[in-house]
Design a protein around this motif. Structure first.
Motif, PDB file in Angstrom:
ATOM      1  N   ARG A 176       0.708  -1.208  -0.056  1.00  0.00           N
ATOM      2  CA  ARG A 176       0.284   0.072  -0.107  1.00  0.00           C
ATOM      3  C   ARG A 176       0.846   1.259   0.185  1.00  0.00           C
ATOM      4  O   ARG A 176       0.432   2.274  -0.515  1.00  0.00           O
TER       5      ARG A 176
ATOM      6  N   LEU B  73       1.855   1.829  -3.423  1.00  0.00           N
ATOM      7  CA  LEU B  73       0.490   2.237  -4.206  1.00  0.00           C
ATOM      8  C   LEU B  73       0.122   3.578  -3.903  1.00  0.00           C
ATOM      9  O   LEU B  73       0.033   4.390  -4.833  1.00  0.00           O
TER      10      LEU B  73
ATOM     11  N   THR C 192      -0.082   6.341  -6.990  1.00  0.00           N
ATOM     12  CA  THR C 192      -1.428   6.961  -7.264  1.00  0.00           C
ATOM     13  C   THR C 192      -1.670   8.522  -7.246  1.00  0.00           C
ATOM     14  O   THR C 192      -2.097   9.350  -7.811  1.00  0.00           O
TER      15      THR C 192
ATOM     16  N   LEU D 102      -0.745  -5.936  -4.611  1.00  0.00           N
ATOM     17  CA  LEU D 102      -1.057  -5.348  -5.805  1.00  0.00           C
ATOM     18  C   LEU D 102      -0.359  -6.104  -7.080  1.00  0.00           C
ATOM     19  O   LEU D 102       1.034  -6.257  -6.842  1.00  0.00           O
TER      20      LEU D 102
ATOM     21  N   GLU E  53      -2.362  -4.141 -11.982  1.00  0.00           N
ATOM     22  CA  GLU E  53      -3.056  -2.875 -11.480  1.00  0.00           C
ATOM     23  C   GLU E  53      -1.842  -1.853 -11.547  1.00  0.00           C
ATOM     24  O   GLU E  53      -2.558  -0.676 -11.474  1.00  0.00           O
ATOM     25  N   LEU E  54      -0.951  -2.206 -11.245  1.00  0.00           N
ATOM     26  CA  LEU E  54       0.236  -1.069 -11.122  1.00  0.00           C
ATOM     27  C   LEU E  54       0.371  -0.520 -12.680  1.00  0.00           C
ATOM     28  O   LEU E  54       0.347   0.866 -12.788  1.00  0.00           O
TER      29      LEU E  54
ATOM     30  N   ALA F 166      -2.355   2.049 -12.380  1.00  0.00           N
ATOM     31  CA  ALA F 166      -2.004   3.151 -11.501  1.00  0.00           C
ATOM     32  C   ALA F 166      -0.793   4.078 -11.877  1.00  0.00           C
ATOM     33  O   ALA F 166      -0.798   5.282 -11.747  1.00  0.00           O
TER      34      ALA F 166
ATOM     35  N   ALA G 184      -9.112   0.065  -3.858  1.00  0.00           N
ATOM     36  CA  ALA G 184      -7.762  -0.648  -3.511  1.00  0.00           C
ATOM     37  C   ALA G 184      -8.010  -0.928  -1.809  1.00  0.00           C
ATOM     38  O   ALA G 184      -6.973  -1.305  -1.315  1.00  0.00           O
TER      39      ALA G 184
END
Lengths: 376, 376
Positions: free
Chosen positions: A23, A26, A30, B21, B25-26, B29, B106
């Protein structure tokens, strides 16, 4: 109860073999963002599509009237300049392809845990500003000067160290004419957007992004080597954590493809129809001009020479390349490989280091050439 | 050898309990991006910071001279309009807070595998364009009209279905005056950037992003319900995959904090000094005006009423809220909770569905109040 900075600021680490993205990674992905690679069709990256990496928060500067850039340290006469004063001076505009030093990090094995770029941390802009060498000449640099330390207004903590973002350039780079370092106030003809350093930033053509200090508020000439966090802890190429390491400087050669055909939403796999598929992309190098780009459609077994557009005087910007691919049904892996005038070519095996820096492994783009007609 | 679209286009799925993840998904992102939350200080999101989600590639439209928007289907007189013609018409400007329907996905348990937003898929812009209801009136809509199907130029494949991005609005929404749907050609006073739909896009104030069709090239009036992929397969709220589900429409209430203090680079944890810490943020709701925001600094045990700025006539935009926090050393979890005039408040437990849509769970912001003075 945790009450110290070190409690929220873990040491650098590598992901375990089977460890998916966390996370923390991530949260970086993002808020920072890459260039959607189809936008490499544009010579100049449109506003909002240029890659962005900010270590801490984007400073809030709704009005730059009170902003001052100081030039101080080992100089005869310190300067204090407003953005308006700088905008009033003779300016230089340079087209620059900028790339994050961590581009490609998330593809490494093992994966250094940090901003998880795939290959998209790049963008090209026209930066306008005042040459740093002229400001330094005006201030009068001490002959004993070694480093020029640039400080941004962005503030945070990193591995337990509270800091303003700071990076130094060697004095010969800071005062050099090829490339000419800029204190930029304008991006693509408009004031800098907040995320690109408004109101002022450094632009060091040919160097990775860590050198391009944003929200620039202080330039300090020093007669000793700068040993701040971003110089001597971060942005060093090391195999083991105890090594002194080699500093990250200029951009290694890289070529990327504009992804052909159309994508699947989730897998991002590409789909093309059989027949002639025009491939194109961009190639750049901070060390020396790009001299050739090769293309492979079989995962690197065989290579074809691509057409490379002339540089048209933009030494520090990417160049377009193209090649026509006679696609046949089946699965293919496309790659492009840049070579530069210094004799460097992109590696075919990953150039691994603990920080995941300057990794210019050849890109691999899986493409499905579908048997039936598609609209691609 | 895989040769069919279905081979690159997997079914929807949920991540396993311990699944980090994935690279798919990355990849989403790194190309789509959220609003760095500190930029909520700006009433209007600066260029390049507004969230972006594109299902497929951003179409390349360097010149919109040949672009046509057609209005057809169950109308008396089909229209074919150039962007220039639309820019020449009387225009309406509306300040709109737009949010991705998948914002917060997420953070869900289990996590639907798709674009992995935390909470930052939001932005506010002033959109200028021609009201859709006027174009439909000019075309002369059949009284039997049910849906208005909007088609973009973005093309791809999703769960095996090759498609141009298409979404429909019910006829009463398309012709409504509150909100008034726009065919927008201008964002914050400038032409639309490529990633926001250049040259034309739909803007449906108060609705989630999937309704805001970008690269708009066709508006078709239909006398039956539209059952395209993005209407009847995607963007439905379902607990189980076989359910028909409920369509995703208007934005549920949400409040977010401008993160206080300064961050750690990697963990993104926030650090503040003891004493009075001014908290601020934004709140919005597509269903009804925001009426109150509450703040908690103890993980939701106790709540305080925040000051809420007046809406100043911008019904469809976020509103600023603020509250002063007397911070004491230790770890804290900050939250803000929006309430709207329809009686809806943000849930304190996750509102889970398989697509991860319209999830407006109250945000949790871990903050370290450090014992020693910090610069924050």
């Amino acid at each position: 109860m945790r009450r110290r900075l070190a409690d929220v600021s873990a040491p650098a680490r590598l992901a375990a073999d089977d460890e998916g993205l966390g996370r923390d990674e991530l949260a970086l992905a993002t808020r920072n963002h890459g260039l959607p690679l189809e936008a490499m069709r544009h010579d100049i990256t449109p506003p909002g599509l240029h890659y962005v990496l900010t270590h801490y928060d984007i400073p809030y500067v709704p009005d730059d009237t009170d902003w001052r850039l100081t030039v101080d340290g080992r100089v005869r006469r310190a300067l204090s300049l407003s953005p308006e004063e700088l905008r009033g001076r003779p300016a230089v505009t340079t087209r620059v392809t900028m790339e994050c030093a961590g581009n490609g990090r998330a593809l490494l094995t093992p994966r250094p845990v940090s901003q998880p770029w795939l290959v998209e941390a790049v963008g090209t802009a026209e930066w306008t500003g005042v040459p740093l060498r002229l400001l330094l000449a005006e201030a009068g640099v001490d002959p004993e000067a070694v480093d020029v330390v640039c400080t941004g207004a962005d503030h945070g903590v990193e591995r337990g160290v509270e800091q303003d973002y700071q990076r130094a350039l060697p004095i010969d780079v800071a005062t050099g004419q090829d490339p000419q370092v800029l204190v930029a106030h304008t991006m693509n003809g408009a004031p800098l957007p907040p995320q690109h350093g408004s109101p002022l930033r450094l632009v060091v053509p040919g160097w990775y992004g860590m050198a391009q200090v944003k929200w620039l508020r202080q330039i300090t000439v020093a007669d000793t080597r700068f040993t701040g966090f971003q110089q001597s802890v971060a942005y060093r190429i090391r195999q083991e954590p105890w090594e002194e390491g080699v500093p990250v400087t200029r951009i290694a050669p890289r070529a990327l493809l504009v992804p052909p055909g159309f994508p699947d939403f989730m897998s991002r796999a590409r789909v093309v129809a059989p027949g002639r598929v025009p491939l194109q992309g961009r190639a750049w190098s901070g060390g020396a001009p790009v001299t050739a780009v090769q293309v492979s459609t079989d995962g690197g077994t065989t290579w074809h020479q691509a057409d490379l557009e002339p540089g048209r005087g933009h030494r520090w910007a990417w160049r377009r390349w193209s090649w026509n691919w006679p696609a046949v049904p089946g699965e293919h892996v496309l790659s492009a490989r840049a070579h530069d005038a210094a004799g460097h070519a992109q590696p075919l095996e990953q150039p691994w280091n603990r920080g995941g820096f300057a990794n210019n492994l050849v890109q691999r783009v899986p493409v499905l050439c579908a048997e039936r007609p598609v609209h691609g």
